[in-house]
Enzyme design. Structure first.
Site, PDB file in Angstrom:
ATOM      1  N   GLY A 112     -10.981  15.231   8.643  1.00  0.00           N
ATOM      2  CA  GLY A 112     -11.230  14.268   7.574  1.00  0.00           C
ATOM      3  C   GLY A 112     -10.083  14.085   6.600  1.00  0.00           C
ATOM      4  O   GLY A 112     -10.230  13.432   5.567  1.00  0.00           O
ATOM      5  N   HIS A 183      -4.305  16.479  13.524  1.00  0.00           N
ATOM      6  CA  HIS A 183      -2.985  17.042  13.217  1.00  0.00           C
ATOM      7  C   HIS A 183      -2.102  17.090  14.466  1.00  0.00           C
ATOM      8  O   HIS A 183      -0.985  16.562  14.470  1.00  0.00           O
ATOM      9  CB  HIS A 183      -3.191  18.440  12.638  1.00  0.00           C
ATOM     10  N   TYR A 478       0.870  10.441   8.193  1.00  0.00           N
ATOM     11  CA  TYR A 478       0.732   9.929   6.829  1.00  0.00           C
ATOM     12  C   TYR A 478       0.385   8.453   6.949  1.00  0.00           C
ATOM     13  O   TYR A 478       1.081   7.580   6.441  1.00  0.00           O
ATOM     14  CB  TYR A 478       2.018  10.152   6.019  1.00  0.00           C
TER      15      TYR A 478
END
Ligand SMILES: *[C@@H]1O[C@H](CO)[C@@H](O)[C@H](O)[C@H]1NC(C)=O
Ligand SMILES: *[C@@H]1O[C@H](CO)[C@@H](O)[C@H](O)[C@H]1NC(C)=O
Ligand SMILES: *[C@@H]1O[C@H](CO)[C@@H](O)[C@H](O)[C@H]1NC(C)=O
Ligand SMILES: *[C@@H]1O[C@H](CO)[C@@H](O)[C@H](O)[C@H]1NC(C)=O
Ligand SMILES: *[C@@H]1O[C@H](CO)[C@@H](O)[C@H](O)[C@H]1NC(C)=O
Length: 536
Positions: A112, A183, A478
């Site tokens: 999340g 990730h 990002y």
């Protein structure tokens, strides 16, 4: 009250906006979908206990618990028709098959943290597969490998490795509540990247459920798809259930320090020097710089504060030798440094001090903020005049709201070819900048979003002259929808997607599109920045 202490800001940097108001969808229970799920599960009773619709009292808490960006934690954000929290591969398979049958889009969430909320928001009717229950970690210390499921957090992974061996670690991110799935899918980096590369560079096998509902491993998915999922971004190719990683050696003692310097303490000169060091420092040394503007100058005047936040894979004596020869301007002393174990350094970088290691097992962070972040890659040092211009712009924003994190590349990052994985930011990158703006309810909450988002966009425009060009590179983890999006409804052509795609992947974007065309030609796995197949 603005929290000015350093570790607090480090943690804010760990949690890391949608400007357009999002339309809430009617949340009628898709009964047919539920029937389909039960038909495709070995045990209908058990899958119903794993499905939440808005009528379930715990629907909101299940949805909200891992949402990191408070901008999206509002009643107006579009919600999933239904949340599935699979316990087994068969539940994922059923969710995919039934979503396709009923024309629903699917969003997949592991931790999340994703900056634009793409794993739990969509403007079209969708279900969310929340990997929260798939978090097992099996460490084989002898083989120096581990299998880790996508719903596990980085903190859990580090904790389980350290539990088995003090001589092993893993080169992934600094924020412990990030989910492994997202990730690893975008590359994933942390304090050991200069020594060992990205998390994705150390993935050696994976299990993925594809659009047909088939469970594949590295061998059965083939090297093209295995390449694509290690850096091509989450939510494009299937649901990765688990990852096999190669663990890396860590020394018994590491050294950390965070040296804080304001403009009055020559921060600008140090940054000019720091920019030149990336490719020259030994791989064992990682010095990131956290930059913020605070009223910490003489007599409480506004100044820039640069925190040189460092991990050295070795003891303090060796570190002092290295800094004296390669970065003497830092004036680092023994008193600035602390020796500790590698796992303790994980806590240090997460902004903790004195907490038990078990805090790494916390599944969600309790420092959620409103935020909008962006990224840049720097290939030529930014001259002093450029830095001065940055400080002026920081001074125009509220104290402590904007932040930058600069982190050095070089070392192993420069040795891996640009096409080895989808992640292309390798040789020639001096450092990466993460641009952050974050604030709290006390600072205006969502009402303040337009002001802060417009500040960071204007700062990003100013930075264009100093950062990588054609393409202006960006880091997929990002995520930033400002750089371009697909159509979520209808088709996205290659040209439209390549606007954002080339920034994240450079020429690897074409290979990603090729892989997507092979494995998901109908573009089932899609979102605002998913890889489109050629025909779309
Ligand atoms: C089905 O799942 C329920 C709930 O988890 C369990 O109590 C039951 O024993 C399971 N039935 C079978 C046939 O596995
Ligand atoms: C949600 O509510 C339905 C209907 O009452 C129930 O069958 C199901 O078990 C509930 N789900 C969970 C996860 O509690
Ligand atoms: C800080 O304020 C004091 C008292 O007003 C003054 O004497 C001193 O010069 C100031 N220092 C700086 C650096 O401005
Ligand atoms: C380092 O220390 C020297 C000698 O004390 C001093 O002249 C210099 O300004 C210091 N450098 C920085 C960047 O603080
Ligand atoms: C960790 O989890 C516990 C229990 O849920 C909570 O009380 C505590 O505040 C959490 N700590 C952090 C730092 O998130």
């Amino acid at each position: 009250m603005k929290m000015q202490n350093f570790t607090m800001h480090l943690r804010l940097a760990c949690v890391l906006l949608f400007s357009a108001p999002l339309v809430a969808f009617a949340t009628s229970t898709p009964m047919n979908f539920l029937q389909c799920l039960s038909l495709h599960s070995e045990n209908a009773t058990s899958i119903f206990n794993l499905v939440y619709t808005p009528i379930n009292s715990s629907y909101s808490s299940v949805l909200d618990i891992t949402i990191q960006n408070l901008r999206f934690l509002t009643p107006f954000a579009p919600k999933p028709l239904l949340i599935v929290t699979p316990l087994r591969v068969s539940h994922i398979q059923a969710a995919i098959i039934c979503s396709r049958r009923y024309g629903l889009q699917i969003r997949i969430r592991s931790g999340g943290h994703d900056y634009e909320g793409l794993s739990y928001l969509s403007e079209v009717p969708f279900i969310m597969v929340d990997m929260v229950n798939l978090r097992s970690i099996t460490v084989d210390a002898e083989d120096e490998t581990a299998w880790v499921q996508s719903g596990a957090t980085l903190g859990e992974l580090y904790y389980r490795i350290a539990e088995k061996s003090k001589a092993l670690g893993f080169p992934a991110g600094v924020c412990p509540t990030i989910g492994v799935g997202g990730h690893f899918s975008g590359g994933g980096y942390g304090t050991m990247m200069r020594k060992y590369g990205l998390a994705a560079d150390n993935v050696i096998d994976a299990q993925l459920v594809d659009v047909q509902g088939q469970l594949l491993d590295r061998e059965s998915m083939g090297e093209d798809l295995f390449w694509a999922i290690r850096g091509g971004g989450g939510g494009s190719f299937g649901v990765v259930v688990s990852w096999k990683v190669k663990l890396v050696p860590v020394p018994p003692t590491v050294t950390v320090f965070t040296l804080v310097r304001t403009l009055e303490q020559h921060a600008t000169k140090l940054l000019i020097q720091w920019q030149l060091l990336g490719n020259k420092l030994p791989d064992d040394l990682f010095i990131r710089v956290i930059l913020q503007s605070l009223n910490s100058g003489p007599n409480g005047t506004r100044t820039m504060q640069a925190s040189f936040n460092t991990l050295y894979l070795g003891g303090v004596d060796a570190l002092l030798d290295v800094t004296r020869s390669s970065f003497p301007e830092l004036n680092l002393t023994r008193e600035d440094c602390t020796e500790m174990s590698w796992i303790e350094s994980v806590l240090y970088f997460a902004g903790f001090s004195g907490e038990p290691l078990e805090i790494l097992l916390n599944k969600s962070s309790n420092t959620k903020v409103f935020f909008k972040h962006k990224s840049d890659y720097v290939r030529e040092p930014i001259p002093e005049s450029g830095l001065e211009g940055m400080w002026e712009r920081f001074f125009e924003e509220d104290e402590g709201v904007p932040l930058m994190i600069w982190n050095h590349y070089g070392g192993k990052m420069g040795e891996i070819s640009e096409s080895a994985l989808p992640f292309p930011h390798r040789a020639g990158v001096l450092y990466k900048i993460q641009h952050l703006t974050s604030w709290t309810d006390a600072e205006g909450g969502n009402e303040a979003a337009p002001k802060h988002v417009s500040w960071i966009r204007s700062f990003y425009s100013y930075m264009a002259q100093y950062v990588s060009k054609s393409p202006r590179e960006a880091y997929i983890n990002y995520r930033d929808l400002d750089i371009g999006t697909n159509n979520v409804i209808g088709n996205t052509d290659y040209k439209q997607a390549s606007v954002w795609g080339k920034k994240y992947f450079k020429n690897n974007f074409d290979r990603l599109v090729h892989v997507k065309t092979t494995v998901d030609p109908g573009n089932f796995f899609r979102h605002e920045q998913s890889i489109p197949p050629f025909s779309f």
